[in-house]
Structure formats: structure tokens, C-alpha cells
Design a protein around this motif. Structure first.
Motif, mmCIF file in Angstrom:
data_model
loop_
_atom_site.group_PDB
_atom_site.id
_atom_site.type_symbol
_atom_site.label_atom_id
_atom_site.label_comp_id
_atom_site.label_asym_id
_atom_site.label_seq_id
_atom_site.Cartn_x
_atom_site.Cartn_y
_atom_site.Cartn_z
ATOM 1 N N ASN A 25 0.782 -1.234 0.000
ATOM 2 C CA ASN A 25 0.000 0.000 0.000
ATOM 3 C C ASN A 25 0.812 1.282 0.000
ATOM 4 O OD1 ASN A 25 -2.427 -1.302 -0.118
ATOM 5 N ND2 ASN A 25 -2.692 -1.359 2.090
ATOM 6 N N ASN A 26 2.115 1.204 0.284
ATOM 7 C CA ASN A 26 2.887 2.445 0.333
ATOM 8 C C ASN A 26 4.260 2.350 -0.345
ATOM 9 O OD1 ASN A 26 4.166 0.884 2.223
ATOM 10 N ND2 ASN A 26 4.313 2.477 3.764
ATOM 11 N N LEU A 27 4.537 1.312 -1.116
ATOM 12 C CA LEU A 27 5.822 1.139 -1.790
ATOM 13 C C LEU A 27 5.570 0.983 -3.284
ATOM 14 C CD1 LEU A 27 8.790 0.927 -1.005
ATOM 15 C CD2 LEU A 27 8.498 -1.533 -0.811
ATOM 16 N N TYR A 28 6.094 1.936 -4.084
ATOM 17 C CA TYR A 28 5.781 2.009 -5.511
ATOM 18 C C TYR A 28 7.037 1.965 -6.366
ATOM 19 C CZ TYR A 28 1.312 3.457 -3.722
ATOM 20 O OH TYR A 28 0.120 3.487 -3.053
ATOM 21 N N MET A 29 6.939 1.329 -7.533
ATOM 22 C CA MET A 29 8.037 1.315 -8.485
ATOM 23 C C MET A 29 8.047 2.640 -9.237
ATOM 24 S SD MET A 29 7.843 -2.519 -9.936
ATOM 25 C CE MET A 29 9.522 -3.081 -9.991
ATOM 26 N N SER A 30 9.247 3.180 -9.451
ATOM 27 C CA SER A 30 9.403 4.407 -10.222
ATOM 28 C C SER A 30 10.707 4.308 -11.002
ATOM 29 C CB SER A 30 9.428 5.629 -9.298
ATOM 30 O OG SER A 30 10.611 5.631 -8.513
ATOM 31 N N CYS A 31 10.942 5.274 -11.875
ATOM 32 C CA CYS A 31 12.189 5.265 -12.646
ATOM 33 C C CYS A 31 12.666 6.680 -12.886
ATOM 34 C CB CYS A 31 12.010 4.519 -13.956
ATOM 35 S SG CYS A 31 10.664 5.092 -14.986
ATOM 36 N N ARG A 32 13.981 6.791 -13.052
ATOM 37 C CA ARG A 32 14.580 8.081 -13.388
ATOM 38 C C ARG A 32 15.898 7.841 -14.125
ATOM 39 N NH1 ARG A 32 14.676 8.740 -7.482
ATOM 40 N NH2 ARG A 32 16.667 8.028 -6.707
ATOM 41 N N MET A 33 16.341 8.869 -14.829
ATOM 42 C CA MET A 33 17.560 8.798 -15.622
ATOM 43 C C MET A 33 18.761 9.105 -14.735
ATOM 44 S SD MET A 33 18.817 8.319 -18.723
ATOM 45 C CE MET A 33 17.513 8.547 -19.917
ATOM 46 N N GLU A 34 19.769 8.228 -14.791
ATOM 47 C CA GLU A 34 21.032 8.441 -14.081
ATOM 48 C C GLU A 34 22.165 7.999 -15.001
ATOM 49 O OE1 GLU A 34 21.161 6.503 -10.278
ATOM 50 O OE2 GLU A 34 19.792 7.957 -9.387
ATOM 51 N N ASP A 35 23.072 8.902 -15.324
ATOM 52 C CA ASP A 35 24.235 8.591 -16.167
ATOM 53 C C ASP A 35 23.829 7.925 -17.484
ATOM 54 O OD1 ASP A 35 25.983 9.600 -14.213
ATOM 55 O OD2 ASP A 35 25.994 7.678 -13.159
ATOM 56 N N ASN A 36 22.850 8.504 -18.175
ATOM 57 C CA ASN A 36 22.368 8.018 -19.474
ATOM 58 C C ASN A 36 21.760 6.622 -19.428
ATOM 59 O OD1 ASN A 36 23.014 10.389 -20.874
ATOM 60 N ND2 ASN A 36 25.142 9.723 -21.025
ATOM 61 N N LYS A 37 21.300 6.204 -18.259
ATOM 62 C CA LYS A 37 20.629 4.919 -18.108
ATOM 63 C C LYS A 37 19.398 5.137 -17.237
ATOM 64 C CE LYS A 37 21.245 0.210 -16.552
ATOM 65 N NZ LYS A 37 22.072 -0.775 -15.884
#
Length: 116
Positions: A25-37
Motif C-alpha cells: 500500500n505504500n511502496l511504488y516502483m518508479s524510474c529516473r535517468m542516471e548517467d544516461n541509463k
């Protein structure tokens, strides 16, 4: 997994159902760019109190939580980042390896999953 319904979707622009992926209920997958990956993260939402995940849905950068869920055949499902098109949740062909994001053509990664 929760379905996300955007306020407006251009016709023919969505390659699949848009979903928010949660572990609980409180832990979600997310994504972001780091060092072109593009990197996959788990984010805690301590204020989540209902099925619509109010804090995530009102976040200005909420597209980091969104994935296109596309099912082919009977049950093979892929999850593509909405924010970083062409990057898919993947797993290794070896045991006990982390789940990551990869480009769809990464030969050593599996991007299709069986989802019940």
C-alpha cells in the motif's frame, strides 16, 4: 498493480494500459535517468490511504510511476516506462539477479512476464 486513467489521452498514442506498480500500500516502483541509463527505484508513499494513491496522482513528476502494460498472446506481459519510452522492466536469465530497466533489444535481459 493499479490502473491509471489519464485526464486526456491522444487517440492511438498509448501502446497499452497505463498502470502504477506497487509492492504494497505504500511502496511504488518508479524510474529516473542516471548517467544516461534509466534506473528502477522503489519509493515510499507514507501518505497513501486509498486505492487511488492520492499523493502519487497529484505529484508533478508522476509519470515516473507510470508504465504501459501490454499483453501479447495468452499471457506474456511487458511493462514500458511512460516517462522513458523504449525502456522496459526486465530480469536476468540467471537466478538471483535484480530487476532493472533495459532497452527492449538487450539480448541478455527478459522483458516479457507471465502475470496472473
Amino acid at each position: 498493480m493499479s490502473r491509471y486513467i489519464p485526464f486526456s489521452v491522444p487517440p492511438g498514442d498509448s501502446p497499452g494500459l497505463i498502470v502504477v506498480l506497487s509492492i504494497n500500500n505504500n511502496l511504488y516502483m518508479s524510474c529516473r535517468m542516471e548517467d544516461n541509463k534509466v534506473v528502477l527505484f522503489l519509493e515510499v508513499n507514507i501518505n497513501s490511504h486509498d486505492q487511488y494513491h492520492d499523493d502519487i496522482l497529484t505529484d508533478r513528476d508522476m509519470d515516473r510511476f507510470l508504465f504501459y502494460r501490454k499483453t501479447t498472446g495468452i499471457s506474456l506481459t511487458t511493462f514500458e516506462s511512460v516517462k522513458f519510452r523504449g525502456w522496459y522492466i526486465s530480469t536476468s536469465q540467471q537466478e538471483n539477479q535484480p530487476v532493472e530497466l533495459c532497452k527492449v533489444d538487450a539480448a541478455n535481459r527478459l522483458t516479457s512476464f507471465r502475470v496472473n
